[in-house]
Design a protein around this motif. Structure first.
Motif, mmCIF file in Angstrom:
data_model
loop_
_atom_site.group_PDB
_atom_site.id
_atom_site.type_symbol
_atom_site.label_atom_id
_atom_site.label_comp_id
_atom_site.label_asym_id
_atom_site.label_seq_id
_atom_site.Cartn_x
_atom_site.Cartn_y
_atom_site.Cartn_z
ATOM 1 N N ALA A 168 -13.594 4.097 -0.930
ATOM 2 C CA ALA A 168 -14.278 5.276 -0.968
ATOM 3 C C ALA A 168 -13.708 6.240 -2.025
ATOM 4 C CB ALA A 168 -14.167 6.334 0.397
ATOM 5 N N ARG A 169 -12.231 6.092 -2.022
ATOM 6 C CA ARG A 169 -11.679 7.016 -3.203
ATOM 7 C C ARG A 169 -12.205 6.552 -4.693
ATOM 8 N NH1 ARG A 169 -5.218 8.668 -3.652
ATOM 9 N NH2 ARG A 169 -5.678 9.321 -1.168
ATOM 10 N N ARG A 170 -12.160 5.227 -4.669
ATOM 11 C CA ARG A 170 -12.345 4.604 -6.133
ATOM 12 C C ARG A 170 -14.033 4.815 -6.417
ATOM 13 N NH1 ARG A 170 -9.450 -1.235 -4.515
ATOM 14 N NH2 ARG A 170 -7.477 -0.723 -5.323
ATOM 15 N N MET A 171 -14.582 4.805 -5.332
ATOM 16 C CA MET A 171 -16.114 5.204 -5.764
ATOM 17 C C MET A 171 -16.162 6.486 -6.224
ATOM 18 S SD MET A 171 -17.745 3.316 -2.295
ATOM 19 C CE MET A 171 -19.281 3.808 -2.511
ATOM 20 N N HIS A 172 -15.640 7.635 -5.657
ATOM 21 C CA HIS A 172 -15.497 8.957 -6.021
ATOM 22 C C HIS A 172 -14.990 9.143 -7.514
ATOM 23 C CE1 HIS A 172 -16.633 11.145 -2.724
ATOM 24 N NE2 HIS A 172 -16.187 10.285 -2.036
ATOM 25 N N HIS A 173 -13.863 8.225 -7.679
ATOM 26 C CA HIS A 173 -13.316 8.306 -9.012
ATOM 27 C C HIS A 173 -14.058 7.719 -10.089
ATOM 28 C CE1 HIS A 173 -10.234 7.714 -12.182
ATOM 29 N NE2 HIS A 173 -10.619 6.638 -12.405
ATOM 30 N N GLU A 174 -15.073 6.752 -9.958
ATOM 31 C CA GLU A 174 -16.062 6.192 -10.825
ATOM 32 C C GLU A 174 -16.857 7.314 -10.961
ATOM 33 O OE1 GLU A 174 -15.693 3.670 -13.013
ATOM 34 O OE2 GLU A 174 -13.477 3.286 -12.021
ATOM 35 N N LEU A 175 -17.407 7.860 -9.834
ATOM 36 C CA LEU A 175 -18.382 8.972 -10.054
ATOM 37 C C LEU A 175 -18.178 10.272 -11.011
ATOM 38 C CD1 LEU A 175 -21.503 9.732 -9.055
ATOM 39 C CD2 LEU A 175 -20.184 10.965 -6.765
ATOM 40 N N ASP A 176 -16.860 10.334 -10.621
ATOM 41 C CA ASP A 176 -16.351 11.626 -11.353
ATOM 42 C C ASP A 176 -16.027 11.113 -12.839
ATOM 43 O OD1 ASP A 176 -16.026 13.023 -9.268
ATOM 44 O OD2 ASP A 176 -13.974 12.940 -8.829
ATOM 45 N N ARG A 177 -16.172 9.931 -13.248
ATOM 46 C CA ARG A 177 -16.072 9.604 -14.786
ATOM 47 C C ARG A 177 -17.098 9.969 -15.698
ATOM 48 N NH1 ARG A 177 -13.059 3.868 -15.110
ATOM 49 N NH2 ARG A 177 -13.591 4.249 -17.214
ATOM 50 N N ASP A 178 -18.359 9.904 -15.071
ATOM 51 C CA ASP A 178 -19.582 10.057 -15.559
ATOM 52 C C ASP A 178 -20.120 11.550 -15.584
ATOM 53 O OD1 ASP A 178 -22.636 9.616 -16.366
ATOM 54 O OD2 ASP A 178 -21.915 7.601 -16.319
ATOM 55 N N SER A 179 -20.729 11.929 -16.659
ATOM 56 C CA SER A 179 -21.054 13.390 -16.732
ATOM 57 C C SER A 179 -22.374 13.523 -16.097
ATOM 58 C CB SER A 179 -21.138 13.867 -18.387
ATOM 59 O OG SER A 179 -22.043 13.081 -19.010
#
Length: 123
Positions: A82-93
């Protein structure tokens, strides 16, 4: 990267092995205990480097114990995903576009589960 039996192992694979050893232990472990629990034979310095990297990434924490530190995971495997999913989501504007494409790629069963979880959260 560490070399084991003539093969090169990626840092990610070795970090995953360290996390697996910590999860399996179920309690804080010293670097030596982690090293003993790992399936591949690694140098003491390699294990120390892996633990330091995981600590810097916020995936594990440590506290004083024995002659050094003992280490423990911050999340279980599901929490890490879940943390990785949030990290990927945060990387895109454009979060909306990322979420839309994520949902579009879900199976019917996963979409139903996501709806159930969202409805449960509203209560």
């Amino acid at each position: 990267m560490a070399e084991i039996d003539g093969e090169r192992r990626s840092a990610g694979e070795l970090e995953a092995s360290v996390l697996a050893a910590l999860w399996a232990a179920g309690r804080p472990q010293s670097a030596a205990q982690v090293r003993e629990a790992m399936p591949q034979p690694l140098a003491r310095t390699t294990v120390a480097t892996l633990l330091a990297r995981l600590h810097q990434k916020g995936l594990i924490d440590r506290r004083p114990g024995g002659r050094g530190f003992v280490y423990f995971p911050m999340d279980d495997a599901h929490g890490l995903t879940a943390r990785r999913m949030h990290h990927e989501l945060d990387r895109d504007s454009d979060r909306s576009m990322v979420l839309a494409r994520f949902v579009k790629g879900l199976s019917q069963a996963d979409e139903e589960e996501l709806r159930r979880l969202l409805e449960e959260g509203e209560r």
